[in-house]
Design an enzyme around this catalytic site. Structure first.
Site, PDB file in Angstrom:
ATOM      1  N   SER A  73      96.161  70.482  60.295  1.00  0.00           N
ATOM      2  CA  SER A  73      95.220  71.569  59.995  1.00  0.00           C
ATOM      3  C   SER A  73      95.628  72.324  58.736  1.00  0.00           C
ATOM      4  CB  SER A  73      95.197  72.583  61.138  1.00  0.00           C
ATOM      5  OG  SER A  73      94.790  71.989  62.321  1.00  0.00           O
ATOM      6  N   HIS A  89      90.478  65.403  60.130  1.00  0.00           N
ATOM      7  CA  HIS A  89      90.840  66.611  60.887  1.00  0.00           C
ATOM      8  C   HIS A  89      89.858  66.861  62.029  1.00  0.00           C
ATOM      9  CE1 HIS A  89      91.086  71.207  61.151  1.00  0.00           C
ATOM     10  NE2 HIS A  89      92.201  70.746  61.673  1.00  0.00           N
ATOM     11  N   GLU A 105      86.564  66.902  59.916  1.00  0.00           N
ATOM     12  CA  GLU A 105      86.633  67.105  58.465  1.00  0.00           C
ATOM     13  C   GLU A 105      87.417  65.953  57.827  1.00  0.00           C
ATOM     14  OE1 GLU A 105      86.388  71.951  58.152  1.00  0.00           O
ATOM     15  OE2 GLU A 105      88.325  71.066  58.607  1.00  0.00           O
ATOM     16  N   ASN A 110      87.730  76.272  59.395  1.00  0.00           N
ATOM     17  CA  ASN A 110      88.658  77.374  59.631  1.00  0.00           C
ATOM     18  C   ASN A 110      88.510  78.479  58.583  1.00  0.00           C
ATOM     19  OD1 ASN A 110      89.639  76.335  62.006  1.00  0.00           O
ATOM     20  ND2 ASN A 110      91.303  75.217  61.020  1.00  0.00           N
TER      21      ASN A 110
HETATM   22  P1  NAD Z   1     101.546  69.010  70.027  1.00  0.00           P
HETATM   23  O1  NAD Z   1     102.774  69.801  69.818  1.00  0.00           O
HETATM   24  O2  NAD Z   1     100.718  69.223  71.247  1.00  0.00           O
HETATM   25  O3  NAD Z   1     101.922  67.441  69.982  1.00  0.00           O
HETATM   26  C1  NAD Z   1     102.718  66.888  68.988  1.00  0.00           C
HETATM   27  C2  NAD Z   1     103.303  65.583  69.528  1.00  0.00           C
HETATM   28  O4  NAD Z   1     103.944  64.907  68.431  1.00  0.00           O
HETATM   29  C3  NAD Z   1     104.367  65.778  70.616  1.00  0.00           C
HETATM   30  O5  NAD Z   1     104.013  65.033  71.770  1.00  0.00           O
HETATM   31  C4  NAD Z   1     105.638  65.224  69.972  1.00  0.00           C
HETATM   32  O6  NAD Z   1     106.510  64.561  70.896  1.00  0.00           O
HETATM   33  C5  NAD Z   1     105.064  64.243  68.968  1.00  0.00           C
HETATM   34  N1  NAD Z   1     105.971  63.882  67.877  1.00  0.00           N
HETATM   35  C6  NAD Z   1     106.897  64.652  67.232  1.00  0.00           C
HETATM   36  N2  NAD Z   1     107.544  63.916  66.304  1.00  0.00           N
HETATM   37  C7  NAD Z   1     107.031  62.671  66.354  1.00  0.00           C
HETATM   38  C8  NAD Z   1     107.306  61.471  65.630  1.00  0.00           C
HETATM   39  N3  NAD Z   1     108.229  61.416  64.679  1.00  0.00           N
HETATM   40  N4  NAD Z   1     106.606  60.364  65.953  1.00  0.00           N
HETATM   41  C9  NAD Z   1     105.656  60.391  66.940  1.00  0.00           C
HETATM   42  N5  NAD Z   1     105.355  61.506  67.656  1.00  0.00           N
HETATM   43  C10 NAD Z   1     106.028  62.634  67.350  1.00  0.00           C
HETATM   44  O7  NAD Z   1     100.687  69.214  68.684  1.00  0.00           O
HETATM   45  P2  NAD Z   1      99.084  69.231  68.527  1.00  0.00           P
HETATM   46  O8  NAD Z   1      98.572  70.590  68.837  1.00  0.00           O
HETATM   47  O9  NAD Z   1      98.512  68.032  69.207  1.00  0.00           O
HETATM   48  O10 NAD Z   1      98.966  69.079  66.940  1.00  0.00           O
HETATM   49  C11 NAD Z   1      99.217  67.851  66.310  1.00  0.00           C
HETATM   50  C12 NAD Z   1      98.610  67.874  64.923  1.00  0.00           C
HETATM   51  O11 NAD Z   1      97.217  68.152  65.023  1.00  0.00           O
HETATM   52  C13 NAD Z   1      99.187  68.933  63.981  1.00  0.00           C
HETATM   53  O12 NAD Z   1      99.306  68.370  62.695  1.00  0.00           O
HETATM   54  C14 NAD Z   1      98.153  70.055  63.987  1.00  0.00           C
HETATM   55  O13 NAD Z   1      98.071  70.754  62.760  1.00  0.00           O
HETATM   56  C15 NAD Z   1      96.888  69.253  64.175  1.00  0.00           C
HETATM   57  N6  NAD Z   1      95.773  69.998  64.811  1.00  0.00           N
HETATM   58  C16 NAD Z   1      96.000  70.784  65.904  1.00  0.00           C
HETATM   59  C17 NAD Z   1      94.932  71.451  66.516  1.00  0.00           C
HETATM   60  C18 NAD Z   1      95.144  72.300  67.740  1.00  0.00           C
HETATM   61  O14 NAD Z   1      94.279  73.125  68.036  1.00  0.00           O
HETATM   62  N7  NAD Z   1      96.221  72.125  68.495  1.00  0.00           N
HETATM   63  C19 NAD Z   1      93.635  71.301  65.991  1.00  0.00           C
HETATM   64  C20 NAD Z   1      93.433  70.459  64.880  1.00  0.00           C
HETATM   65  C21 NAD Z   1      94.516  69.821  64.290  1.00  0.00           C
END
Ligand code: NAD
Length: 291
Positions: A124, A145, A157, A196
């Protein structure tokens, strides 16, 4: 537009809130998908949550048992990135929001995926140019995204970095449409992307109206909902997302842009410093007696 390439096998890296649902969306759309994570526990949790969620959508009649079973047959879970990446046509990275982790993943993906594979990040806040130069294929890197919850929210996006090719964009647009999503194409990287930023503009104006004493928190939320048709008011939404999250995002944006206009609003800083983060702490802009 340049012709897209076919996506028959998708890899999602990261099985958290976003990665797990993105993988499920793809499997439901008929694409063979692997969700990979470094943590076996995270994968187990992701599979259990998806089975529960999809099971409940079957119970509510939103999809059939057969559709759900077929989707789970197309979906696999793995801790082995190299094996999962070997035949991927498209990769969506949805790992922890840390640049060092993402750069490491992109470098590894570049080494182990087929040459034609597109490597997209769901980040994001990080434009894909911050990971593209960890690969030898910056033309095949972009942001894809999704919004939370990815199983429900329809917009995706797609953000070009300066080196992203037309074929990468065409393939990403075609993939988003195949997933049943509505693509929003950004011609260049900008902090916050489009959705956003729109939400941020509404939130900033709401904070200004409140702190100038023009109207109460409740009345501003009422205007957003009952005049503009928003599902939630900006203050209700901040409480739901978490005032700590809103504060930290603004702080991170300020650090990227150096523009004092991007600093968190003083009223938000005051609540953050008192530990009032919204619903999760029982108090934010509103009080939540049930917490
Ligand atoms: P999260 O913390 O729920 O999950 C992240 C996962 O990544 C974890 O399960 C972790 O074990 C895993 N991980 C860490 N290092 C790793 C590696 N080297 N290889 C493989 N897996 C690995 O995070 P999330 O909320 O799902 O967010 C993930 C991405 O999505 C981020 O980049 C965030 O900016 C983006 N995003 C989040 C949202 C939201 O609302 N949560 C919305 C849009 C985009």
């Amino acid at each position: 537009m340049t012709a897209p390439h076919d996506v028959n096998r998708l890899l999602v890296v990261g099985s958290g809130a976003m990665g797990s649902q993105i993988g499920m969306v793809a499997a439901l759309a008929g694409i063979d998908t692997t969700i990979q994570d470094v943590s076996a526990e995270a994968l187990e949790r992701a599979e259990a949550q998806l089975r529960e969620r999809i099971g409940s959508s079957v119970a509510k009649g939103r999809r059939t048992q057969e559709e759900a079973e077929a989707a789970f047959r197309r979906l696999s879970f793995s801790t082995d990135l190299e094996a999962a990446a070997a035949d991927a046509d498209y990769v969506i990275e949805a790992a922890t929001e840390r640049l060092d982790i993402k750069r490491q993943i992109f470098e590894l993906l570049d080494a182990v995926t087929p040459a034609h594979a597109i490597l997209a990040t769901n980040s994001s806040t990080l434009g894909s140019s911050s990971v593209a130069d960890a690969t030898d294929r910056p033309d095949r890197v972009c942001n894809l995204h999704f919004f939370n919850p990815a199983l429900v929210m329809r917009a995706v996006e797609i953000v070009r970095n300066p080196e992203t090719s037309d074929k990468t964009i065409a393939t990403s647009v075609a993939l988003a449409e195949r997933l049943g999503k509505r693509p929003v194409l950004l011609n260049r990287e900008i902090p916050g992307f489009v959705a956003n930023r729109l939400m941020g503009a509404v939130r900033d104006e709401a904070l200004r109206l409140y702190s100038d004493g023009i109207a109460s928190v409740e009345d501003i939320d009422t205007a957003a909902k009952d005049a503009l048709g928003y599902p939630m008011g900006p203050f209700e939404l901040m409480d739901l997302v978490g005032l700590d999250v809103s504060y930290l995002i603004r702080q991170a944006t300020y650090e990227q842009t150096g523009d004092p206009a991007d600093l968190p609003h003083p009223a938000l800083v005051a609540l953050y410093e008192q530990g009032h983060y919204g619903r999760k702490t029982g108090k934010g802009w509103y009080e939540y007696a049930d917490q």
